[in-house]
Design a protein around this motif. Sequence first.
Motif, PDB file in Angstrom:
ATOM      1  N   LEU A   7      -0.008   6.451   0.721  1.00 57.01           N
ATOM      2  CA  LEU A   7      -0.626   5.175   1.041  1.00 57.01           C
ATOM      3  C   LEU A   7      -2.035   5.373   1.590  1.00 57.01           C
ATOM      4  O   LEU A   7      -2.301   6.355   2.280  1.00 57.01           O
ATOM      5  CB  LEU A   7       0.221   4.420   2.068  1.00 57.01           C
ATOM      6  CG  LEU A   7       1.645   4.103   1.640  1.00 57.01           C
ATOM      7  CD1 LEU A   7       2.420   3.480   2.803  1.00 57.01           C
ATOM      8  CD2 LEU A   7       1.657   3.177   0.438  1.00 57.01           C
ATOM      9  N   ASP A   8      -2.917   4.423   1.304  1.00 57.93           N
ATOM     10  CA  ASP A   8      -4.288   4.435   1.795  1.00 57.93           C
ATOM     11  C   ASP A   8      -4.459   3.350   2.846  1.00 57.93           C
ATOM     12  O   ASP A   8      -3.894   2.259   2.715  1.00 57.93           O
ATOM     13  CB  ASP A   8      -5.272   4.154   0.652  1.00 57.93           C
ATOM     14  CG  ASP A   8      -5.259   5.228  -0.422  1.00 57.93           C
ATOM     15  OD1 ASP A   8      -5.004   6.404  -0.082  1.00 57.93           O
ATOM     16  OD2 ASP A   8      -5.510   4.891  -1.589  1.00 57.93           O
ATOM     17  N   GLU A   9      -5.265   3.630   3.871  1.00 53.99           N
ATOM     18  CA  GLU A   9      -5.615   2.613   4.863  1.00 53.99           C
ATOM     19  C   GLU A   9      -6.712   1.745   4.275  1.00 53.99           C
ATOM     20  O   GLU A   9      -7.722   2.256   3.800  1.00 53.99           O
ATOM     21  CB  GLU A   9      -6.102   3.272   6.156  1.00 53.99           C
ATOM     22  CG  GLU A   9      -5.014   3.990   6.903  1.00 53.99           C
ATOM     23  CD  GLU A   9      -5.492   4.596   8.214  1.00 53.99           C
ATOM     24  OE1 GLU A   9      -6.537   4.148   8.738  1.00 53.99           O
ATOM     25  OE2 GLU A   9      -4.824   5.518   8.700  1.00 53.99           O
ATOM     26  N   LYS A  10      -6.480   0.436   4.278  1.00 60.13           N
ATOM     27  CA  LYS A  10      -7.454  -0.501   3.712  1.00 60.13           C
ATOM     28  C   LYS A  10      -7.462  -1.780   4.527  1.00 60.13           C
ATOM     29  O   LYS A  10      -6.601  -1.998   5.365  1.00 60.13           O
ATOM     30  CB  LYS A  10      -7.094  -0.850   2.270  1.00 60.13           C
ATOM     31  CG  LYS A  10      -7.159   0.323   1.332  1.00 60.13           C
ATOM     32  CD  LYS A  10      -7.399  -0.126  -0.062  1.00 60.13           C
ATOM     33  CE  LYS A  10      -7.584   1.125  -0.906  1.00 60.13           C
ATOM     34  NZ  LYS A  10      -8.349   0.904  -2.055  1.00 60.13           N
TER      35      LYS A  10
ATOM     36  N   VAL B 268      -7.628  -7.719   7.274  1.00 66.94           N
ATOM     37  CA  VAL B 268      -6.397  -7.319   7.951  1.00 66.94           C
ATOM     38  C   VAL B 268      -6.118  -5.849   7.620  1.00 66.94           C
ATOM     39  O   VAL B 268      -6.060  -5.478   6.443  1.00 66.94           O
ATOM     40  CB  VAL B 268      -5.211  -8.198   7.491  1.00 66.94           C
ATOM     41  CG1 VAL B 268      -3.910  -7.733   8.121  1.00 66.94           C
ATOM     42  CG2 VAL B 268      -5.488  -9.658   7.799  1.00 66.94           C
ATOM     43  N   PRO B 269      -5.929  -4.998   8.641  1.00 64.52           N
ATOM     44  CA  PRO B 269      -5.625  -3.590   8.367  1.00 64.52           C
ATOM     45  C   PRO B 269      -4.223  -3.451   7.772  1.00 64.52           C
ATOM     46  O   PRO B 269      -3.271  -4.094   8.230  1.00 64.52           O
ATOM     47  CB  PRO B 269      -5.707  -2.916   9.736  1.00 64.52           C
ATOM     48  CG  PRO B 269      -5.495  -4.015  10.720  1.00 64.52           C
ATOM     49  CD  PRO B 269      -5.988  -5.281  10.074  1.00 64.52           C
ATOM     50  N   ALA B 270      -4.127  -2.612   6.736  1.00 68.36           N
ATOM     51  CA  ALA B 270      -2.840  -2.410   6.073  1.00 68.36           C
ATOM     52  C   ALA B 270      -2.817  -1.036   5.422  1.00 68.36           C
ATOM     53  O   ALA B 270      -3.859  -0.407   5.225  1.00 68.36           O
ATOM     54  CB  ALA B 270      -2.622  -3.477   5.011  1.00 68.36           C
ATOM     55  N   LEU B 271      -1.631  -0.592   5.098  1.00 69.31           N
ATOM     56  CA  LEU B 271      -1.457   0.579   4.258  1.00 69.31           C
ATOM     57  C   LEU B 271      -1.161   0.049   2.864  1.00 69.31           C
ATOM     58  O   LEU B 271      -0.282  -0.803   2.690  1.00 69.31           O
ATOM     59  CB  LEU B 271      -0.305   1.454   4.756  1.00 69.31           C
ATOM     60  CG  LEU B 271      -0.531   2.130   6.104  1.00 69.31           C
ATOM     61  CD1 LEU B 271       0.742   2.831   6.577  1.00 69.31           C
ATOM     62  CD2 LEU B 271      -1.672   3.125   6.020  1.00 69.31           C
ATOM     63  N   VAL B 272      -1.905   0.542   1.865  1.00 69.44           N
ATOM     64  CA  VAL B 272      -1.793   0.023   0.506  1.00 69.44           C
ATOM     65  C   VAL B 272      -1.541   1.174  -0.455  1.00 69.44           C
ATOM     66  O   VAL B 272      -2.190   2.214  -0.384  1.00 69.44           O
ATOM     67  CB  VAL B 272      -3.082  -0.731   0.099  1.00 69.44           C
ATOM     68  CG1 VAL B 272      -2.985  -1.262  -1.314  1.00 69.44           C
ATOM     69  CG2 VAL B 272      -3.378  -1.852   1.087  1.00 69.44           C
TER      70      VAL B 272
END
Length: 78
Positions: A12-15, A33-37
């Motif tokens: 997963l990438d932090e985006k 919004v910070p998320a793992l994508v």
Amino acid sequence: MKNKCSVCKANLDEKKITYTQQLEGKVYVVSDVPALVCPQCGEQYLTPDTVDRLQEVIEKGEQKKLKPIHQIPVFHFA
């Protein structure tokens, strides 16, 4: 160790994402919004703290009748 996607097992990438929620006939859109994508399948993961903060943002915006930053057209599919 990197977080893995539960759907396809990719790293997963932090985006920053745009979060959309429909609630009681209204649509709320929150940007940055910070998320793992997952770069492979697009699955998005939010931390419990982020979900709590999103609820705060939506509730406070509704209570204070904040003016939206952007206005977007919404069309009914007929």
